[in-house]
Write a protein that holds these residues in place. Sequence first.
Motif, short mmCIF file in Angstrom:
data_model
loop_
_atom_site.label_atom_id
_atom_site.label_comp_id
_atom_site.label_asym_id
_atom_site.label_seq_id
_atom_site.Cartn_x
_atom_site.Cartn_y
_atom_site.Cartn_z
N LEU A 85 -102.56 77.86 27.75
CA LEU A 85 -102.71 79.19 27.15
C LEU A 85 -103.58 80.11 28.00
N CYS A 86 -104.44 79.55 28.82
CA CYS A 86 -105.27 80.39 29.70
C CYS A 86 -104.39 81.27 30.58
N GLY A 87 -103.25 80.77 30.98
CA GLY A 87 -102.34 81.55 31.81
C GLY A 87 -101.48 82.52 31.02
N GLY A 95 -99.21 84.67 24.18
CA GLY A 95 -100.41 83.87 24.41
C GLY A 95 -101.44 84.08 23.32
N VAL A 96 -101.59 85.32 22.89
CA VAL A 96 -102.56 85.61 21.82
C VAL A 96 -102.09 85.00 20.50
N ALA A 155 -102.51 80.38 16.54
CA ALA A 155 -101.96 79.13 15.97
C ALA A 155 -102.88 77.96 16.30
N LEU A 156 -103.42 77.96 17.50
CA LEU A 156 -104.35 76.91 17.89
C LEU A 156 -105.62 76.98 17.05
N GLN A 157 -106.09 78.19 16.75
CA GLN A 157 -107.29 78.33 15.92
C GLN A 157 -107.05 77.74 14.52
N ILE A 158 -105.87 78.02 13.97
CA ILE A 158 -105.54 77.49 12.64
C ILE A 158 -105.48 75.96 12.68
N ALA A 159 -104.87 75.42 13.74
CA ALA A 159 -104.80 73.96 13.88
C ALA A 159 -106.19 73.36 14.04
N SER A 197 -113.02 87.65 21.41
CA SER A 197 -112.48 87.67 22.77
C SER A 197 -111.28 88.59 22.88
N VAL A 198 -110.39 88.53 21.90
CA VAL A 198 -109.21 89.40 21.92
C VAL A 198 -109.61 90.85 21.68
N HIS A 199 -110.42 91.08 20.67
CA HIS A 199 -110.83 92.43 20.30
C HIS A 199 -111.58 93.13 21.42
#
Length: 121
Positions: free
Chosen positions: A48-50, A57-58, A63-67, A92-94
């Motif tokens: 996901l870094c790429g 990716g966001v 989805a990774l955060q929920i998992a 980070s996104v904001h």
Amino acid sequence: MRTLCSSTLIGEFFVIGFAALVAMKDPDLSMGTVWTVSGIAMVLCVLLCGRVPRRSGVVLGWALQIALIASGVVVPTMYFLGAVFAGLWWASVHFGRKVDAAKARFAAQAAEGGSASADAV
């Protein structure tokens, strides 16, 4: 945005690895299952870094955060750590988008200033 989000994902990579070590202590879980699930999540963090600059990716990051939060079912501490990393992901996104917008604005101003000074000469 890429730097902030990638830093968060790499931090999650290590947290998932440490959570796997804790989950191995559970007698109901096989070591193979723990490391398969954790390994997939860890590889997803790196991949996901790429993909961070793209919308997909966001979305996959969310989805990774929920998992990560849901993994609290196996390792209860992950409820807390998942929530912390979800907050870090949001930040980070904001703020990453704000930084990208500021960079674009400064680049546009520099381009205007550079062409204006070239015209004056």
